[in-house]
Design an enzyme around this catalytic site. Structure first.
Site, PDB file in Angstrom:
ATOM      1  N   HIS A  38      20.280  12.583  -8.835  1.00 36.29           N
ATOM      2  CA  HIS A  38      19.569  13.419  -7.909  1.00 36.29           C
ATOM      3  C   HIS A  38      20.836  13.806  -6.836  1.00 36.29           C
ATOM      4  CE1 HIS A  38      15.536  13.362  -8.651  1.00 36.29           C
ATOM      5  NE2 HIS A  38      15.838  12.310  -9.341  1.00 36.29           N
ATOM      6  N   LYS A  66      18.313  18.823 -13.882  1.00 31.55           N
ATOM      7  CA  LYS A  66      17.917  18.933 -12.242  1.00 31.55           C
ATOM      8  C   LYS A  66      18.744  20.019 -11.675  1.00 31.55           C
ATOM      9  CE  LYS A  66      16.025  14.384 -11.726  1.00 31.55           C
ATOM     10  NZ  LYS A  66      15.670  13.914 -13.167  1.00 31.55           N
ATOM     11  N   SER A  69      15.244   8.267  -6.098  1.00 30.17           N
ATOM     12  CA  SER A  69      14.686   9.560  -6.211  1.00 30.17           C
ATOM     13  C   SER A  69      13.336   9.625  -5.474  1.00 30.17           C
ATOM     14  CB  SER A  69      14.425   9.589  -7.670  1.00 30.17           C
ATOM     15  OG  SER A  69      13.364   8.827  -8.425  1.00 30.17           O
TER      16      SER A  69
END
Length: 405
Positions: free
Chosen positions: A213, A244, A185
């Protein structure tokens, strides 16, 4: 004693402030989006370049409507952990939907991916086992590993030679688990999953990937890094987040082998001792997965805007980390320079955030930007132009230009 602690903390805070390392929380006065309003800046709109809102779904009206309908149908909260009276049918529906989406055997929900990683290792591993972790893995993985009694090995980021040496050292252990982020990340670097899975197979080890991610926007239908590499059936455990690309709210999960998920329901402490997710969040997450699965247009725009930003900054001579991921870290090295650049861009109504120790190693300060599918080509050109202006200003200020151009 209490006074001594408070005085020490005040001194430590003053020291952070003197080094420009004190983290400042910006208050948002609008829904999360590519353009937001910041309280304290007269309510003016700024271009947001630092959210994990990869698909731009954080304020998508379909999700808002699904959450609102979920509130009406299911109420606000469960007031219980799952094994007592906190399991609603919507939790099971979301777990099944994630299982189908990720093409695994089963899935278990947690309050966050941090909780998922915190509960995983202690439940599965003991002193007879070993865990081998990439040096750039997320803090939640590091903390989760600390909670278990397994032998611990660490290899340099994506260094397959070091990983193989660790696998050889751990060969006498009962169970060996290789753990990696799918995408790291702070750097926007993808894990070498083909190399990891090949070595793990040769040495009889299991593989776990934290794909926070990646899921939603990487790989076919956004199914993540295992799917992108054709390794869905060689990765034993996938952890991830609903906070996310999949709506940006909260909630996490572990997905993988059926026996592993079944055991986590019996032993994972954050699952056993934390309230279950609010049903409305589950309803919205179901909608988010449906949107993500069919969001090729959003993924195409995200990839195009990512290429645009990376190419533009590279052409200006900025040092970037990663290759093609929408996490775009601009490496400054010096924490003060990162703060200066972020302040300069904020004056131009562009929100970026500097990162420095202990979030990244000493001397590796950076500004980490994140591209969203909600960004336009004009938005990205504006960012590139702002960095170019910062670069020209920095040439006349030595402390502002060491890592610029």
């Amino acid at each position: 004693m209490q006074r001594q602690l408070c005085e020490r903390l005040r001194d430590d805070l003053d020291e952070l402030s003197s080094r420009n390392l004190l983290k400042v929380e910006r208050e948002i006065a609008s829904p999360q989006s590519a353009h937001i309003q910041l309280r304290g800046l007269g309510g003016r709109s700024v271009l947001n370049m630092c959210a994990n809102n990869y698909l731009g779904l954080a304020n998508h009206q379909s999700l808002v409507q699904a959450a609102r309908a979920g509130l009406e149908r299911h109420g606000f909260g469960m007031s219980s952990v799952r094994f007592i009276c906190g399991t609603h049918h919507i939790h099971r529906a979301l777990e099944k939907r994630l299982t189908d989406y990720l093409r695994t055997d089963d899935t278990i929900l947690f309050g966050s991916c941090f909780d998922a990683n915190a509960g995983l290792f202690e439940a599965l591993l003991d002193a007879n086992d070993a865990v081998i972790s990439d040096s750039l893995n997320h803090a939640s993985i590091i903390d989760g590993i600390r909670l278990c009694k397994a032998k611990r090995f660490r290899y340099a980021n994506n260094d397959m030679d070091q990983l193989e040496r660790a696998l050889r050292e751990a060969r006498q252990c009962r169970t060996v688990l290789v753990v990696t982020d799918g995408v790291f990340s702070m750097d926007g670097i993808a894990a070498n999953l083909p190399g990891i899975c090949d070595l793990a197979k040769r040495h009889g080890a299991l593989v776990m990937v934290d794909d926070s991610h990646a899921v939603g926007f990487i790989g076919p239908q956004g199914r993540g890094t295992p799917a992108r590499n054709g390794l869905e059936h060689q990765v034993d455990i996938v952890t991830g987040t609903l906070g996310k690309a999949l709506g940006g709210a909260s909630g996490g999960y572990v997905s993988g082998r059926g026996e592993i998920i079944a055991w986590l329901r019996q032993r994972a402490r954050p699952y056993l001792f934390s309230n279950s997710l609010m049903p409305a969040l589950c309803e919205a997450s179901l909608t988010a997965i449906e949107l993500a699965e069919h969001a090729d247009d959003l993924r195409e725009n995200l990839a195009a805007r990512t290429r645009q930003l990376r190419q533009g900054l590279s052409n200006l001579g900025f040092q970037l980390s990663g290759v093609d991921h929408p996490i775009v870290p601009v490496i400054t090295g010096d924490a003060a320079i990162a703060v200066q650049i972020s302040d300069f861009l904020l004056a131009l109504d562009i929100l970026v955030v500097p990162f420095s120790y202990p979030v990244v190693p000493e001397g590796a300060a950076r500004i980490r930007m994140q591209v969203s599918a909600a960004h336009s080509a004009q938005d990205i050109e504006r960012v590139i132009g702002a960095f170019q202006l910062a670069q020209s200003k920095g040439r006349s200020a030595p402390t502002f230009s060491r890592h610029m151009g």
